[in-house]
Design a protein around this motif. Structure first.
Motif, PDB file in Angstrom:
ATOM      1  N   ILE A  88       6.404  -1.647   8.478  1.00 34.63           N
ATOM      2  CA  ILE A  88       5.690  -2.926   8.509  1.00 34.63           C
ATOM      3  C   ILE A  88       4.294  -2.757   7.905  1.00 34.63           C
ATOM      4  N   ASN A  89       3.627  -1.669   8.261  1.00 31.47           N
ATOM      5  CA  ASN A  89       2.306  -1.392   7.677  1.00 31.47           C
ATOM      6  C   ASN A  89       2.388  -1.338   6.151  1.00 31.47           C
ATOM      7  N   LYS A  90       3.411  -0.647   5.648  1.00 29.08           N
ATOM      8  CA  LYS A  90       3.580  -0.508   4.200  1.00 29.08           C
ATOM      9  C   LYS A  90       3.806  -1.861   3.544  1.00 29.08           C
ATOM     10  N   GLU A  91       4.658  -2.688   4.163  1.00 26.30           N
ATOM     11  CA  GLU A  91       4.963  -3.999   3.587  1.00 26.30           C
ATOM     12  C   GLU A  91       3.735  -4.912   3.610  1.00 26.30           C
ATOM     13  N   MET A  92       2.926  -4.832   4.659  1.00 23.10           N
ATOM     14  CA  MET A  92       1.762  -5.707   4.775  1.00 23.10           C
ATOM     15  C   MET A  92       0.630  -5.297   3.845  1.00 23.10           C
ATOM     16  N   PHE A  93       0.427  -3.991   3.677  1.00 25.63           N
ATOM     17  CA  PHE A  93      -0.802  -3.534   3.025  1.00 25.63           C
ATOM     18  C   PHE A  93      -0.597  -2.757   1.733  1.00 25.63           C
ATOM     19  N   GLY A  94       0.635  -2.348   1.452  1.00 25.78           N
ATOM     20  CA  GLY A  94       0.877  -1.635   0.208  1.00 25.78           C
ATOM     21  C   GLY A  94       0.002  -0.410   0.069  1.00 25.78           C
TER      22      GLY A  94
END
Length: 478
Positions: A88-94
């Motif tokens: 989720i962190n990766k998807e939100m913030f790249g």
């Protein structure tokens, strides 16, 4: 203008772009982002992974830790949830700088939980310490992780869009004392300026009362409600992925149901009893007492005003506002010739056994020698209930039937002939009615049907009682 307190559910939180665009930024200038507080749930599915699946009961970290003989099972489950949160962190913030902040926060909390569970296992290896005595604390620790993650992420995400979002972390992470809930919230409120800051609040609050022990997965609504009451909010708002509609669109059809628009807290209590909580009854109590309106809004239709719930609302003319229901109930029927003249004694014993088995009573009916309670729960507990009742009443016959309950609900349903129309509609749809309940207060009318007829019952009552009325009103206006 005073502020609002707004709760965002887990399904909506997973659509974080919609939360930003439709709830926070929608048609607002930079100076208009404030005078609000956002109480957030964990991202969709995360609390299921941390505790257990609410729908299927599949074990999460908590359930695995409670049952496992060694550490490998719960550690693997914790790793799985942690990986989902990192995704989720990766998807939100790249690749943005916020990604590193989100990952650091997540890793620190997960490492703390892992150490805590390891140490607890070691301590409980000594006979003087019992794991069972610590399980509720562990459940609260894990539940809090989901909200801490989503709230921290949302703060970072909103700051990217120029919103001065700040984290109101109520989880009690690494704190020593547990204060009463109201004191926790009052101390937190003192630290924020609503005119220039947008607090994003964890739905879980660590407090002396223990929200999990009293409300289990409904704890975030208590945090939301008390925050609105203590801060003197102008309005409390719940953002969901759907409208509070005249029926379940999956059953009656999306093009057939309509948003309710207005109703009162009495109706929300009836919905809660059916397992369709607009808000937990105890959470609604504080709002009701302080006369704070509650609005249910659809996250994905930001221009729609949603449904406004107030204490004193009554529909301008008597009508059915909603057809709702509950599937997979058990009708537990207790017949005893000796009950005549002693119904209250039998009812008290029946209720005692329900409480002991932790079964939820949804409805009941009675006559001179028979009590029928409609309960929700698993079949194993119902079998235990039947055995207990037969043990207490030697001469009684106790039978069970699988049924569904379908209700017509409204703030004022004092309509002559409504019962006859309803039964006629069900008969026309070839739905056998097993029992009928109609109260003097004219806010709900219940029909017990066999489980296989549930959808037919909902559709036929909605067609007759809601759509027909709506068409009549439309014709009168035209």
């Amino acid at each position: 203008m005073s502020h609002t307190v707004e709760k965002i559910g887990g399904t909506s939180m997973s659509q974080y772009q919609a939360v930003r665009d439709n709830i926070v930024l929608h048609k607002r200038k930079p100076g208009e982002y404030y005078q609000r507080m956002l109480v957030v749930s964990a991202f969709g599915g995360i609390t299921d992974g941390l505790l257990e699946c609410k729908r299927t009961g599949a074990p999460g970290v908590y359930a695995t830790f409670a049952d496992a003989e060694d550490d490998s099972a719960w550690e693997q489950t914790l790793d799985n949830v942690s990986n989902r949160m990192a995704q989720i962190n990766k998807e939100m913030f790249g690749l943005s700088p916020e990604r590193a902040l989100a990952d650091s926060f997540l890793n620190d909390r997960i490492a703390g939980i892992r150490d805590c569970l390891h140490h607890l296992r070691q301590v409980c290896a000594f006979g003087q310490f019992q794991l069972e005595e610590q399980l509720l604390t562990i459940r609260e620790l894990l539940a809090a992780m989901g909200e801490a993650h989503s709230a921290h992420n949302m703060v970072l995400y909103l700051r990217q869009s120029g919103v001065n979002a700040v984290l109101m972390d109520l989880t009690g992470w690494r704190t020593d004392d547990a204060l009463p809930l109201d004191q926790v919230l009052e101390q937190a409120l003192e630290r924020f300026d609503l005119s220039t800051q947008l607090p994003v609040v964890t739905g879980y609050a660590h407090c002396k009362e223990g929200l999990m022990s009293r409300f289990d997965r409904g704890y975030s609504e208590m945090t939301f409600s008390r925050l609105a009451v203590l801060s003197g909010a102008r309005e409390a708002i719940i953002h969901k992925e759907y409208h509070l509609s005249s029926a379940d669109p999956r059953l009656a059809g999306e093009d057939q149901v309509i948003p309710i628009g207005r109703t009162n807290y009495d109706v929300t209590d009836q919905l809660s009893n059916l397992g369709m909580e607009a808000i937990h009854p105890q959470a609604a109590k504080g709002l009701r007492q302080q006369d704070i309106p509650l609005r249910i809004r659809n996250t994905f239709e930001p221009d729609h005003e949603g449904t406004l719930i107030t204490t004193d609302y009554r529909s301008p003319s008597p009508c059915v506002e909603m057809v709702a229901g509950r599937r997979n109930l058990f009708a537990v029927e207790l017949f005893d010739q000796d009950m005549v003249g002693r119904v209250s004694h039998y009812a008290e014993c029946f209720t005692d056994e329900l409480d002991r088995m932790k079964l939820n009573l949804v409805a009941k009916d009675m006559n001179a020698n028979t009590l029928t309670y409609y309960v929700s729960g698993n079949r194993k507990k119902v079998r235990r209930l039947v055995s207990a009742l037969q043990h207490r009443f030697d001469n009684a016959d106790v039978n069970t039937h699988k049924v569904s309950l379908v209700s017509a609900v409204g703030s004022d349903m004092s309509i002559p002939g409504l019962l006859a129309r309803s039964v006629g509609a069900l008969n026309k749809a070839k739905v056998p009615v097993r029992a009928v309940h109609q109260s003097l207060r004219a806010v709900e009318m219940q029909f017990i049907v066999d489980d296989e007829y549930y959808q037919q019952a909902v559709v036929s009552l909605h067609d007759e009682l809601v759509q027909t009325h709506a068409e009549t009103v439309a014709l009168a206006v035209a």
